[in-house]
Design a protein around this motif. Structure first.
Motif, PDB file in Angstrom:
ATOM      1  N   ARG A 197      -3.178  14.162  -0.306  1.00  0.00           N
ATOM      2  CA  ARG A 197      -3.697  13.792   1.016  1.00  0.00           C
ATOM      3  C   ARG A 197      -4.878  12.854   0.836  1.00  0.00           C
ATOM      4  N   ALA A 198      -4.935  11.853   1.703  1.00  0.00           N
ATOM      5  CA  ALA A 198      -5.990  10.841   1.613  1.00  0.00           C
ATOM      6  C   ALA A 198      -7.375  11.458   1.782  1.00  0.00           C
ATOM      7  N   VAL A 199      -8.335  10.894   1.070  1.00  0.00           N
ATOM      8  CA  VAL A 199      -9.723  11.365   1.104  1.00  0.00           C
ATOM      9  C   VAL A 199     -10.647  10.313   1.714  1.00  0.00           C
ATOM     10  N   HIS A 200     -10.519   9.071   1.282  1.00  0.00           N
ATOM     11  CA  HIS A 200     -11.444   8.018   1.702  1.00  0.00           C
ATOM     12  C   HIS A 200     -10.866   7.085   2.760  1.00  0.00           C
ATOM     13  N   LEU A 201      -9.572   7.115   2.961  1.00  0.00           N
ATOM     14  CA  LEU A 201      -8.903   6.315   3.980  1.00  0.00           C
ATOM     15  C   LEU A 201      -8.174   7.235   4.943  1.00  0.00           C
ATOM     16  N   PRO A 202      -7.911   6.788   6.161  1.00  0.00           N
ATOM     17  CA  PRO A 202      -7.029   7.577   7.025  1.00  0.00           C
ATOM     18  C   PRO A 202      -5.659   7.733   6.357  1.00  0.00           C
ATOM     19  N   GLN A 203      -5.065   8.896   6.504  1.00  0.00           N
ATOM     20  CA  GLN A 203      -3.773   9.141   5.881  1.00  0.00           C
ATOM     21  C   GLN A 203      -2.739   8.087   6.295  1.00  0.00           C
ATOM     22  N   ALA A 204      -2.765   7.697   7.557  1.00  0.00           N
ATOM     23  CA  ALA A 204      -1.797   6.709   8.046  1.00  0.00           C
ATOM     24  C   ALA A 204      -1.989   5.370   7.345  1.00  0.00           C
ATOM     25  N   GLU A 205      -3.242   5.005   7.059  1.00  0.00           N
ATOM     26  CA  GLU A 205      -3.478   3.732   6.374  1.00  0.00           C
ATOM     27  C   GLU A 205      -2.985   3.788   4.940  1.00  0.00           C
ATOM     28  N   LEU A 206      -3.228   4.910   4.251  1.00  0.00           N
ATOM     29  CA  LEU A 206      -2.725   5.048   2.889  1.00  0.00           C
ATOM     30  C   LEU A 206      -1.211   4.914   2.865  1.00  0.00           C
ATOM     31  N   GLU A 207      -0.535   5.573   3.794  1.00  0.00           N
ATOM     32  CA  GLU A 207       0.924   5.524   3.824  1.00  0.00           C
ATOM     33  C   GLU A 207       1.425   4.124   4.183  1.00  0.00           C
ATOM     34  N   ARG A 208       0.700   3.436   5.058  1.00  0.00           N
ATOM     35  CA  ARG A 208       1.092   2.073   5.411  1.00  0.00           C
ATOM     36  C   ARG A 208       0.981   1.157   4.209  1.00  0.00           C
ATOM     37  N   ILE A 209      -0.127   1.256   3.477  1.00  0.00           N
ATOM     38  CA  ILE A 209      -0.300   0.424   2.277  1.00  0.00           C
ATOM     39  C   ILE A 209       0.786   0.730   1.271  1.00  0.00           C
ATOM     40  N   ALA A 210       1.034   2.014   1.027  1.00  0.00           N
ATOM     41  CA  ALA A 210       2.002   2.419   0.008  1.00  0.00           C
ATOM     42  C   ALA A 210       3.406   1.913   0.333  1.00  0.00           C
ATOM     43  N   ALA A 211       3.725   1.850   1.620  1.00  0.00           N
ATOM     44  CA  ALA A 211       5.075   1.446   2.036  1.00  0.00           C
ATOM     45  C   ALA A 211       5.232  -0.065   2.144  1.00  0.00           C
ATOM     46  N   SER A 212       4.132  -0.804   2.074  1.00  0.00           N
ATOM     47  CA  SER A 212       4.185  -2.254   2.240  1.00  0.00           C
ATOM     48  C   SER A 212       4.479  -2.957   0.919  1.00  0.00           C
ATOM     49  N   ALA A 213       4.817  -4.237   1.019  1.00  0.00           N
ATOM     50  CA  ALA A 213       5.255  -4.991  -0.157  1.00  0.00           C
ATOM     51  C   ALA A 213       4.075  -5.335  -1.069  1.00  0.00           C
ATOM     52  N   HIS A 214       4.399  -5.510  -2.341  1.00  0.00           N
ATOM     53  CA  HIS A 214       3.413  -5.970  -3.323  1.00  0.00           C
ATOM     54  C   HIS A 214       2.821  -7.295  -2.864  1.00  0.00           C
ATOM     55  N   GLU A 215       1.502  -7.451  -3.093  1.00  0.00           N
ATOM     56  CA  GLU A 215       0.811  -8.682  -2.704  1.00  0.00           C
ATOM     57  C   GLU A 215       0.504  -9.534  -3.930  1.00  0.00           C
ATOM     58  N   GLY A 261      -5.878   8.531  -9.869  1.00  0.00           N
ATOM     59  CA  GLY A 261      -5.622   7.118  -9.635  1.00  0.00           C
ATOM     60  C   GLY A 261      -5.591   6.779  -8.156  1.00  0.00           C
ATOM     61  N   LEU A 262      -4.911   7.589  -7.375  1.00  0.00           N
ATOM     62  CA  LEU A 262      -4.863   7.374  -5.928  1.00  0.00           C
ATOM     63  C   LEU A 262      -6.256   7.474  -5.313  1.00  0.00           C
ATOM     64  N   LEU A 263      -7.032   8.461  -5.754  1.00  0.00           N
ATOM     65  CA  LEU A 263      -8.375   8.658  -5.215  1.00  0.00           C
ATOM     66  C   LEU A 263      -9.286   7.477  -5.523  1.00  0.00           C
ATOM     67  N   VAL A 264      -9.229   6.990  -6.754  1.00  0.00           N
ATOM     68  CA  VAL A 264     -10.068   5.854  -7.154  1.00  0.00           C
ATOM     69  C   VAL A 264      -9.716   4.614  -6.340  1.00  0.00           C
ATOM     70  N   GLU A 265      -8.428   4.354  -6.170  1.00  0.00           N
ATOM     71  CA  GLU A 265      -8.035   3.155  -5.427  1.00  0.00           C
ATOM     72  C   GLU A 265      -8.384   3.275  -3.947  1.00  0.00           C
ATOM     73  N   GLU A 266      -8.239   4.464  -3.391  1.00  0.00           N
ATOM     74  CA  GLU A 266      -8.706   4.706  -2.017  1.00  0.00           C
ATOM     75  C   GLU A 266     -10.179   4.360  -1.872  1.00  0.00           C
ATOM     76  N   LEU A 267     -10.985   4.889  -2.797  1.00  0.00           N
ATOM     77  CA  LEU A 267     -12.431   4.672  -2.746  1.00  0.00           C
ATOM     78  C   LEU A 267     -12.752   3.190  -2.860  1.00  0.00           C
ATOM     79  N   ASP A 268     -12.083   2.495  -3.782  1.00  0.00           N
ATOM     80  CA  ASP A 268     -12.314   1.057  -3.936  1.00  0.00           C
ATOM     81  C   ASP A 268     -12.003   0.314  -2.641  1.00  0.00           C
ATOM     82  N   ILE A 269     -10.854   0.611  -2.058  1.00  0.00           N
ATOM     83  CA  ILE A 269     -10.453  -0.082  -0.830  1.00  0.00           C
ATOM     84  C   ILE A 269     -11.456   0.177   0.281  1.00  0.00           C
TER      85      ILE A 269
END
Length: 212
Positions: A191-209, A138-146
């Motif tokens: 560990r992030a595959v398609h996004l920088p790890q820092a970006e994945l962690e930033r998205i995950a820690a941010s509020a629902h949109e 699930g994480l990998l698919v959403e990374e790829l989509d983003i």
């Protein structure tokens, strides 16, 4: 298990029928917004991105349906419905530009492009190994989509395309947050595959949109 009702944003409970109606209204709003623009000629890059995103959203939907059948956890049931709405929004753009639908008459799990077929099959195979592996998928698919939506945004200046891509990216960020919560709950190392790890962690820690 995904039972007769599911939790909505903010902790409220909504029936699956209510979510289906909301998504249909959401797609209708996007169709109305798209119709405001003249469907003038697309560049090759714009055309390729639209066709790819239609099938990429189908991959997400089909993979999540398969993984829900195996594991029965809420994110796969809920998000697969959202991916159908994403597919419908891209289809609205394809119809706007009178482009062929690469997913027309394809059954779940079927793709014309051999590389996309392999991607789907590999994701399902991995996700069926364990619940932990399914969350990683699930994480990998959403990374790829983003990542692909961000690329598509840079390759078009058309307002209707950018509006749909932005809406899909907001949805994908919400999906990534949902899977990330399960990652933390299960203690999964990812560990992030398609996004920088820092970006994945930033998205995950941010509020629902909120999506329109």
């Amino acid at each position: 298990m995904f039972e007769d009702a599911i939790m909505g944003h903010g902790g409220n409970r909504f029936s699956p029928e209510a979510f289906t109606a909301h998504r249909a209204a959401h797609v209708g709003q996007m169709r109305a917004q798209i119709a405001l623009f003249e469907p003038s000629g697309l560049t090759d890059a714009e055309r390729e991105d639209l066709l790819l995103m239609r099938e990429e959203e189908k991959i997400a939907r089909d993979v999540y349906v398969s993984l829900y059948k195996r594991w029965g956890v809420r994110p796969f049931a809920n998000i697969s419905g959202s991916e159908q709405a994403h597919m419908d929004m891209i289809l609205a753009l394809l119809e706007h530009y009178d482009l062929p639908d690469p997913a027309h008459d394809l059954k779940p799990g079927e793709f014309h492009d051999p590389s996309l077929q392999k991607l789907h099959d590999d994701l399902v195979e991995k996700g069926l190994r364990s619940l932990e592996d399914s969350i990683k998928v699930g994480l990998l698919v959403e990374e790829l989509d983003i990542a692909d939506l961000q690329k598509a945004q840079t390759r078009t200046v058309r307002p209707e395309n950018r509006a749909v891509y932005a809406e899909l990216e907001r949805g994908s960020r919400n999906h990534l947050r949902a899977f990330h919560r399960w990652k933390l709950r299960l203690g999964i190392d990812y560990r992030a595959v398609h996004l920088p790890q820092a970006e994945l962690e930033r998205i995950a820690a941010s509020a629902h949109e909120s999506c329109s």
